[in-house]
Design an enzyme around this catalytic site. Sequence first.
Site, short mmCIF file in Angstrom:
data_model
loop_
_atom_site.label_atom_id
_atom_site.label_comp_id
_atom_site.label_asym_id
_atom_site.label_seq_id
_atom_site.Cartn_x
_atom_site.Cartn_y
_atom_site.Cartn_z
N GLY A 123 2.19 1.56 -2.15
CA GLY A 123 3.70 1.06 -1.87
C GLY A 123 3.68 -0.74 -1.99
N HIS A 124 2.91 -1.48 -2.28
CA HIS A 124 3.34 -2.39 -2.17
C HIS A 124 3.15 -3.00 -3.86
CE1 HIS A 124 0.73 -2.72 1.38
NE2 HIS A 124 1.82 -4.31 2.06
N LYS A 128 10.81 2.02 2.86
CA LYS A 128 10.68 2.68 4.18
C LYS A 128 10.65 1.86 5.30
CE LYS A 128 6.48 3.02 6.89
NZ LYS A 128 5.89 2.26 6.84
N GLN A 133 14.62 -3.19 8.27
CA GLN A 133 13.99 -4.13 8.28
C GLN A 133 14.58 -4.97 6.67
OE1 GLN A 133 9.88 -6.51 7.62
NE2 GLN A 133 9.87 -5.36 5.43
N VAL A 164 7.28 5.19 -0.75
CA VAL A 164 6.32 5.84 -1.37
C VAL A 164 5.76 6.31 -0.77
CG1 VAL A 164 4.35 5.07 -2.79
CG2 VAL A 164 6.88 3.78 -3.34
N SER A 198 1.98 3.17 3.94
CA SER A 198 2.07 2.26 5.52
C SER A 198 0.34 1.49 5.74
CB SER A 198 2.15 2.75 6.86
OG SER A 198 2.20 1.88 7.62
N SER A 199 -0.33 0.42 5.86
CA SER A 199 -1.34 -0.37 6.28
C SER A 199 -1.75 0.43 7.42
CB SER A 199 -0.92 -1.36 5.99
OG SER A 199 -0.99 -2.02 4.87
O1 PAF Z 1 7.22 -5.62 5.87
C1 PAF Z 1 5.93 -6.74 5.76
O2 PAF Z 1 4.58 -6.71 5.37
C2 PAF Z 1 7.09 -7.61 6.03
O3 PAF Z 1 7.30 -7.77 7.26
C3 PAF Z 1 7.30 -8.91 5.79
C4 PAF Z 1 8.47 -8.52 5.59
C5 PAF Z 1 5.98 -9.56 4.85
C6 PAF Z 1 7.49 -9.93 6.83
O4 PAF Z 1 6.11 -10.87 7.24
#
Ligand code: PAF
Length: 297
Positions: A36-37, A149, A153, A176, A185-186
């Site tokens: 995802g990242h 996801k 946020q 993703v 997700s982690s």
């Molecule tokens: O989505 C995340 O991993 C966190 O909320 C973020 C945006 C890095 C802020 O710490």
Amino acid sequence: LITITSIAELRDITDRARRDGRSIGLVPTMGSLHVGHRSLVRAARAVDDVVVLTIFVNSLQFGPNEDFDAYPRDLAADAEVAEADGVDVLFAPPVVEMYPDRMRTAVHVAELTEGLCGESRPTHFDGVTTIVAKLFSIVGPCRAYFGRKDFQQLVVVGRMARDLDFPVEVVGCPLVREPDGLARSSRNGYLSAEERRAAGVLSKALFWASETIVHGERDVDALVETIRRVVAMEPSVHLEYVEVRTTDHLARVKVLDGEVLVAVAARVGSTRLIDNVTVTLGTEGVTADLGVVAYGP
Ligand code: PAF
């Protein structure tokens, strides 16, 4: 890849890059990088000249009984992933660099933070917007990439950037999924094998719900009921909420129309998971955005 830990260095590098006419793509993360990242990095890499990935497990966004201590941290592994994906600058500050003294300032986005995840995590979004505001202020003009996801946020951060005139374009990127549909997700790493199997019901319920909209369902209560019924087939999955909101202001909707977010949060064992789909009901028909499946770590 250069790894840096100081705010002054990051400011210096991004200032110099912009003076040389190079654009900056910022990917804020808490590490434990997964596909995802990596899709956020890829999106940044495609349009920006310098990709800055930040890794900071931000204590401010965790509630008192949440998983701040347990949150996975492996900087060496993350640096390898970042390097392989073509990140230029990895910013991984220690806590004292970001919070040298008790924070007395917080950034609060009203209303958008109140329902959905804000209900059970009342301090979470202030923690997110405070750290993201710091990152935006350090990095300066850039594009910043966030996954859909964490849809709430994304909306909250976009609104903060607009309200506070940060010279930052907030870019939302596709959710993703694992091959069985589970949103990446982690926190998926916390699940036992049995919990991991059961968790698959969340995306199945959302996919089924979006299918019913495509086939004519317009009643929000009926849609929510459908999702509850599907999730109830896995007794170990406890729904926290099922909500249908507008995608722009996260306003509640009664009748499905325009672009809507169908979002869920649930507990599986002690792990809290979230997932969503968005559906657009327009004059030309109905289209659903279920995210994308990606293979690999
Ligand atoms: O989505 C995340 O991993 C966190 O909320 C973020 C945006 C890095 C802020 O710490």
